[in-house]
Design a protein around this motif. Structure first.
Motif, PDB file in Angstrom:
ATOM      1  N   LYS A 199      26.691 -40.676  11.554  1.00  0.00           N
ATOM      2  CA  LYS A 199      26.742 -41.818  12.460  1.00  0.00           C
ATOM      3  C   LYS A 199      27.378 -41.367  13.772  1.00  0.00           C
ATOM      4  CE  LYS A 199      26.654 -45.800   9.511  1.00  0.00           C
ATOM      5  NZ  LYS A 199      26.644 -45.489   8.096  1.00  0.00           N
ATOM      6  N   ARG A 200      27.148 -42.139  14.816  1.00  0.00           N
ATOM      7  CA  ARG A 200      27.618 -41.747  16.149  1.00  0.00           C
ATOM      8  C   ARG A 200      29.122 -41.484  16.154  1.00  0.00           C
ATOM      9  NH1 ARG A 200      26.157 -45.736  20.742  1.00  0.00           N
ATOM     10  NH2 ARG A 200      24.133 -44.804  20.438  1.00  0.00           N
ATOM     11  N   LYS A 201      29.882 -42.349  15.476  1.00  0.00           N
ATOM     12  CA  LYS A 201      31.347 -42.190  15.438  1.00  0.00           C
ATOM     13  C   LYS A 201      31.728 -40.847  14.811  1.00  0.00           C
ATOM     14  CE  LYS A 201      33.695 -44.295  12.297  1.00  0.00           C
ATOM     15  NZ  LYS A 201      34.310 -45.288  11.415  1.00  0.00           N
ATOM     16  N   ASP A 202      31.048 -40.492  13.724  1.00  0.00           N
ATOM     17  CA  ASP A 202      31.370 -39.239  13.038  1.00  0.00           C
ATOM     18  C   ASP A 202      30.968 -38.021  13.857  1.00  0.00           C
ATOM     19  OD1 ASP A 202      32.452 -40.567  10.860  1.00  0.00           O
ATOM     20  OD2 ASP A 202      30.496 -40.805   9.922  1.00  0.00           O
ATOM     21  N   ARG A 203      29.818 -38.126  14.557  1.00  0.00           N
ATOM     22  CA  ARG A 203      29.419 -37.016  15.431  1.00  0.00           C
ATOM     23  C   ARG A 203      30.457 -36.832  16.527  1.00  0.00           C
ATOM     24  NH1 ARG A 203      23.950 -39.210  15.704  1.00  0.00           N
ATOM     25  NH2 ARG A 203      24.441 -39.814  17.837  1.00  0.00           N
ATOM     26  N   ARG A 204      30.938 -37.947  17.071  1.00  0.00           N
ATOM     27  CA  ARG A 204      31.948 -37.887  18.130  1.00  0.00           C
ATOM     28  C   ARG A 204      33.234 -37.259  17.602  1.00  0.00           C
ATOM     29  NH1 ARG A 204      36.176 -40.822  20.055  1.00  0.00           N
ATOM     30  NH2 ARG A 204      36.383 -40.960  22.301  1.00  0.00           N
ATOM     31  N   ASN A 205      33.661 -37.687  16.419  1.00  0.00           N
ATOM     32  CA  ASN A 205      34.894 -37.140  15.833  1.00  0.00           C
ATOM     33  C   ASN A 205      34.760 -35.647  15.583  1.00  0.00           C
ATOM     34  OD1 ASN A 205      36.110 -39.604  15.867  1.00  0.00           O
ATOM     35  ND2 ASN A 205      35.690 -40.079  13.728  1.00  0.00           N
ATOM     36  N   LYS A 206      33.584 -35.223  15.121  1.00  0.00           N
ATOM     37  CA  LYS A 206      33.356 -33.798  14.867  1.00  0.00           C
ATOM     38  C   LYS A 206      33.484 -33.004  16.163  1.00  0.00           C
ATOM     39  CE  LYS A 206      29.565 -30.780  13.533  1.00  0.00           C
ATOM     40  NZ  LYS A 206      28.167 -30.748  13.126  1.00  0.00           N
ATOM     41  N   THR A 207      32.865 -33.531  17.227  1.00  0.00           N
ATOM     42  CA  THR A 207      32.918 -32.840  18.514  1.00  0.00           C
ATOM     43  C   THR A 207      34.339 -32.799  19.050  1.00  0.00           C
ATOM     44  OG1 THR A 207      30.703 -33.644  18.975  1.00  0.00           O
ATOM     45  CG2 THR A 207      31.959 -32.814  20.841  1.00  0.00           C
ATOM     46  N   PHE A 208      35.021 -33.946  18.988  1.00  0.00           N
ATOM     47  CA  PHE A 208      36.371 -34.008  19.546  1.00  0.00           C
ATOM     48  C   PHE A 208      37.332 -33.126  18.765  1.00  0.00           C
ATOM     49  CE2 PHE A 208      34.947 -37.218  22.279  1.00  0.00           C
ATOM     50  CZ  PHE A 208      35.921 -37.439  23.226  1.00  0.00           C
ATOM     51  N   SER A 209      37.212 -33.079  17.442  1.00  0.00           N
ATOM     52  CA  SER A 209      38.126 -32.241  16.665  1.00  0.00           C
ATOM     53  C   SER A 209      37.901 -30.772  16.990  1.00  0.00           C
ATOM     54  CB  SER A 209      37.973 -32.495  15.172  1.00  0.00           C
ATOM     55  OG  SER A 209      36.698 -32.124  14.731  1.00  0.00           O
ATOM     56  N   ARG A 210      36.621 -30.392  17.203  1.00  0.00           N
ATOM     57  CA  ARG A 210      36.326 -29.001  17.558  1.00  0.00           C
ATOM     58  C   ARG A 210      36.920 -28.660  18.921  1.00  0.00           C
ATOM     59  NH1 ARG A 210      32.360 -27.017  20.392  1.00  0.00           N
ATOM     60  NH2 ARG A 210      31.187 -28.962  20.397  1.00  0.00           N
ATOM     61  N   LEU A 211      36.763 -29.580  19.884  1.00  0.00           N
ATOM     62  CA  LEU A 211      37.310 -29.332  21.214  1.00  0.00           C
ATOM     63  C   LEU A 211      38.835 -29.304  21.187  1.00  0.00           C
ATOM     64  CD1 LEU A 211      34.972 -31.559  23.385  1.00  0.00           C
ATOM     65  CD2 LEU A 211      34.981 -29.084  23.215  1.00  0.00           C
ATOM     66  N   GLU A 212      39.422 -30.162  20.341  1.00  0.00           N
ATOM     67  CA  GLU A 212      40.879 -30.201  20.261  1.00  0.00           C
ATOM     68  C   GLU A 212      41.427 -28.897  19.697  1.00  0.00           C
ATOM     69  OE1 GLU A 212      44.319 -33.345  18.865  1.00  0.00           O
ATOM     70  OE2 GLU A 212      42.414 -33.323  17.813  1.00  0.00           O
ATOM     71  N   VAL A 213      40.778 -28.362  18.687  1.00  0.00           N
ATOM     72  CA  VAL A 213      41.203 -27.080  18.111  1.00  0.00           C
ATOM     73  C   VAL A 213      41.110 -25.987  19.171  1.00  0.00           C
ATOM     74  CG1 VAL A 213      40.518 -25.278  16.480  1.00  0.00           C
ATOM     75  CG2 VAL A 213      40.682 -27.645  15.727  1.00  0.00           C
ATOM     76  N   GLN A 214      40.012 -26.001  19.942  1.00  0.00           N
ATOM     77  CA  GLN A 214      39.834 -25.001  20.994  1.00  0.00           C
ATOM     78  C   GLN A 214      40.952 -25.114  22.028  1.00  0.00           C
ATOM     79  OE1 GLN A 214      37.264 -22.786  20.792  1.00  0.00           O
ATOM     80  NE2 GLN A 214      38.303 -21.705  22.426  1.00  0.00           N
ATOM     81  N   PHE A 215      41.278 -26.357  22.408  1.00  0.00           N
ATOM     82  CA  PHE A 215      42.333 -26.583  23.395  1.00  0.00           C
ATOM     83  C   PHE A 215      43.681 -26.089  22.880  1.00  0.00           C
ATOM     84  CE2 PHE A 215      45.790 -29.416  24.764  1.00  0.00           C
ATOM     85  CZ  PHE A 215      45.806 -29.110  26.110  1.00  0.00           C
ATOM     86  N   LEU A 216      43.974 -26.379  21.613  1.00  0.00           N
ATOM     87  CA  LEU A 216      45.259 -25.960  21.051  1.00  0.00           C
ATOM     88  C   LEU A 216      45.345 -24.438  20.964  1.00  0.00           C
ATOM     89  CD1 LEU A 216      45.693 -28.624  18.257  1.00  0.00           C
ATOM     90  CD2 LEU A 216      46.981 -28.440  20.388  1.00  0.00           C
ATOM     91  N   LYS A 217      44.237 -23.791  20.645  1.00  0.00           N
ATOM     92  CA  LYS A 217      44.241 -22.321  20.619  1.00  0.00           C
ATOM     93  C   LYS A 217      44.539 -21.775  22.009  1.00  0.00           C
ATOM     94  CE  LYS A 217      41.026 -21.317  16.859  1.00  0.00           C
ATOM     95  NZ  LYS A 217      39.650 -20.870  16.568  1.00  0.00           N
ATOM     96  N   ASN A 218      43.917 -22.382  23.021  1.00  0.00           N
ATOM     97  CA  ASN A 218      44.132 -21.908  24.387  1.00  0.00           C
ATOM     98  C   ASN A 218      45.558 -22.169  24.848  1.00  0.00           C
ATOM     99  OD1 ASN A 218      41.495 -21.114  24.543  1.00  0.00           O
ATOM    100  ND2 ASN A 218      40.795 -22.950  25.591  1.00  0.00           N
ATOM    101  N   ALA A 219      46.158 -23.252  24.390  1.00  0.00           N
ATOM    102  CA  ALA A 219      47.474 -23.649  24.880  1.00  0.00           C
ATOM    103  C   ALA A 219      48.605 -22.869  24.227  1.00  0.00           C
ATOM    104  CB  ALA A 219      47.678 -25.141  24.637  1.00  0.00           C
ATOM    105  N   THR A 220      48.369 -22.291  23.053  1.00  0.00           N
ATOM    106  CA  THR A 220      49.489 -21.691  22.322  1.00  0.00           C
ATOM    107  C   THR A 220      49.591 -20.179  22.511  1.00  0.00           C
ATOM    108  OG1 THR A 220      48.089 -21.583  20.372  1.00  0.00           O
ATOM    109  CG2 THR A 220      49.580 -23.459  20.545  1.00  0.00           C
TER     110      THR A 220
END
Length: 57
Positions: free
Chosen positions: A7-28
């Motif tokens: 569903k759209r909500k789950d696709r969005r959550n999947k994308t956002f969680s992937r981007l968040e992990v990428q951001f945290l890797k870059n920030a640490t």
């Protein structure tokens, strides 16, 4: 069994969680004294210095 679409909500959550992990890797991976340290000539450093002076008054 057929493949179920997310569903759209789950696709969005999947994308956002992937981007968040990428951001945290870059920030640490910043280390003191590394080449990625903030340059004293950068605009951010100048702004912080100006704010420190203004706060001191």
């Amino acid at each position: 069994m057929g493949v179920t679409r997310l569903k759209r909500k789950d696709r969005r959550n999947k994308t956002f969680s992937r981007l968040e992990v990428q951001f945290l890797k870059n920030a640490t991976n910043l280390e003191p004294g590394s080449r990625s340290a903030e340059s004293p000539k950068s605009q951010v450093a100048k702004n912080n210095a100006a704010l420190a002076i203004a706060a001191g008054k």
